[in-house]
Design a protein around this motif. Sequence first.
Motif, PDB file in Angstrom:
ATOM      1  N   SER A   5      33.268 -13.318  -5.945  1.00 28.79           N
ATOM      2  CA  SER A   5      34.264 -12.264  -6.087  1.00 28.79           C
ATOM      3  C   SER A   5      33.847 -11.317  -7.201  1.00 28.79           C
ATOM      4  O   SER A   5      33.270 -11.736  -8.203  1.00 28.79           O
ATOM      5  N   THR A   6      34.157 -10.054  -7.037  1.00 24.08           N
ATOM      6  CA  THR A   6      33.874  -9.070  -8.080  1.00 24.08           C
ATOM      7  C   THR A   6      35.145  -8.659  -8.808  1.00 24.08           C
ATOM      8  O   THR A   6      35.120  -7.759  -9.636  1.00 24.08           O
ATOM      9  N   LEU A   7      36.257  -9.308  -8.523  1.00 22.69           N
ATOM     10  CA  LEU A   7      37.522  -8.969  -9.161  1.00 22.69           C
ATOM     11  C   LEU A   7      37.627  -9.595 -10.540  1.00 22.69           C
ATOM     12  O   LEU A   7      37.250 -10.745 -10.756  1.00 22.69           O
ATOM     13  N   TYR A   8      38.169  -8.840 -11.472  1.00 19.31           N
ATOM     14  CA  TYR A   8      38.358  -9.308 -12.843  1.00 19.31           C
ATOM     15  C   TYR A   8      39.256 -10.545 -12.853  1.00 19.31           C
ATOM     16  O   TYR A   8      40.287 -10.577 -12.209  1.00 19.31           O
ATOM     17  N   GLY A   9      38.851 -11.559 -13.583  1.00 20.83           N
ATOM     18  CA  GLY A   9      39.660 -12.759 -13.708  1.00 20.83           C
ATOM     19  C   GLY A   9      39.573 -13.701 -12.522  1.00 20.83           C
ATOM     20  O   GLY A   9      40.353 -14.636 -12.402  1.00 20.83           O
ATOM     21  N   SER A  10      38.606 -13.474 -11.648  1.00 19.73           N
ATOM     22  CA  SER A  10      38.529 -14.294 -10.430  1.00 19.73           C
ATOM     23  C   SER A  10      37.724 -15.573 -10.626  1.00 19.73           C
ATOM     24  O   SER A  10      37.605 -16.373  -9.711  1.00 19.73           O
ATOM     25  N   GLY A  11      37.179 -15.764 -11.798  1.00 12.31           N
ATOM     26  CA  GLY A  11      36.397 -16.971 -12.043  1.00 12.31           C
ATOM     27  C   GLY A  11      34.952 -16.800 -11.624  1.00 12.31           C
ATOM     28  O   GLY A  11      34.529 -15.728 -11.215  1.00 12.31           O
ATOM     29  N   ASP A  12      34.224 -17.890 -11.735  1.00  9.28           N
ATOM     30  CA  ASP A  12      32.800 -17.812 -11.438  1.00  9.28           C
ATOM     31  C   ASP A  12      32.406 -18.654 -10.230  1.00  9.28           C
ATOM     32  O   ASP A  12      31.263 -19.024 -10.058  1.00  9.28           O
TER      33      ASP A  12
ATOM     34  N   ASP B 262      19.947 -15.585  -5.633  1.00  9.49           N
ATOM     35  CA  ASP B 262      19.319 -16.908  -5.579  1.00  9.49           C
ATOM     36  C   ASP B 262      19.604 -17.743  -6.821  1.00  9.49           C
ATOM     37  O   ASP B 262      19.853 -18.943  -6.729  1.00  9.49           O
ATOM     38  N   ALA B 263      19.583 -17.115  -8.002  1.00 12.42           N
ATOM     39  CA  ALA B 263      19.842 -17.849  -9.244  1.00 12.42           C
ATOM     40  C   ALA B 263      21.278 -18.374  -9.275  1.00 12.42           C
ATOM     41  O   ALA B 263      21.530 -19.494  -9.739  1.00 12.42           O
ATOM     42  N   GLU B 264      22.224 -17.587  -8.778  1.00 12.69           N
ATOM     43  CA  GLU B 264      23.620 -18.023  -8.738  1.00 12.69           C
ATOM     44  C   GLU B 264      23.815 -19.178  -7.760  1.00 12.69           C
ATOM     45  O   GLU B 264      24.546 -20.125  -8.053  1.00 12.69           O
ATOM     46  N   ILE B 265      23.141 -19.117  -6.633  1.00  8.80           N
ATOM     47  CA  ILE B 265      23.241 -20.205  -5.656  1.00  8.80           C
ATOM     48  C   ILE B 265      22.681 -21.487  -6.264  1.00  8.80           C
ATOM     49  O   ILE B 265      23.280 -22.552  -6.141  1.00  8.80           O
TER      50      ILE B 265
ATOM     51  N   ARG C  83      27.279 -21.080  -9.367  1.00  7.50           N
ATOM     52  CA  ARG C  83      28.344 -20.290  -9.996  1.00  7.50           C
ATOM     53  C   ARG C  83      27.866 -18.858 -10.189  1.00  7.50           C
ATOM     54  O   ARG C  83      26.663 -18.587 -10.164  1.00  7.50           O
ATOM     55  N   ARG C  84      28.834 -17.949 -10.389  1.00  7.97           N
ATOM     56  CA  ARG C  84      28.496 -16.556 -10.688  1.00  7.97           C
ATOM     57  C   ARG C  84      27.924 -16.499 -12.093  1.00  7.97           C
ATOM     58  O   ARG C  84      28.453 -17.119 -13.010  1.00  7.97           O
ATOM     59  N   LEU C  85      26.864 -15.764 -12.293  1.00 12.03           N
ATOM     60  CA  LEU C  85      26.208 -15.711 -13.594  1.00 12.03           C
ATOM     61  C   LEU C  85      26.553 -14.470 -14.399  1.00 12.03           C
ATOM     62  O   LEU C  85      26.439 -14.485 -15.613  1.00 12.03           O
ATOM     63  N   ASP C  86      26.958 -13.401 -13.753  1.00 14.40           N
ATOM     64  CA  ASP C  86      27.308 -12.205 -14.516  1.00 14.40           C
ATOM     65  C   ASP C  86      28.767 -12.252 -14.939  1.00 14.40           C
ATOM     66  O   ASP C  86      29.540 -13.062 -14.474  1.00 14.40           O
ATOM     67  N   CYS C  87      29.130 -11.386 -15.814  1.00 15.18           N
ATOM     68  CA  CYS C  87      30.526 -11.317 -16.265  1.00 15.18           C
ATOM     69  C   CYS C  87      31.075  -9.929 -16.043  1.00 15.18           C
ATOM     70  O   CYS C  87      32.027  -9.511 -16.681  1.00 15.18           O
TER      71      CYS C  87
END
Length: 94
Positions: A49-56, A77-80, A84-88
Amino acid sequence: MQASKIIIKRLGYEKAKVMLQGLGNEHDAALLEYRRQNGFFEVGDWVVSTLYGSGDNLFQFESWLVDLEDCIRHANDAEIEANRRLDCEAKEVL
């Protein structure tokens, strides 16, 4: 993967998918990379998700998410690998 990219470019994604899918990781990776670059999803693609506060959390794309395509992006690939999502840099919802 270069041969797969040429096939996708010449035949178009849908025809190339029929021809390449299931022939091995290299071809599947080329199809996924094409979807990532062209901003569309298929059922089973890992997304975040790209929504703020949606977690990783990562989750797999399902057909009912079509209406939310502006709120998700392909996981890289790195996130998979990290599961988890790696960016903030998620978008803030107003």
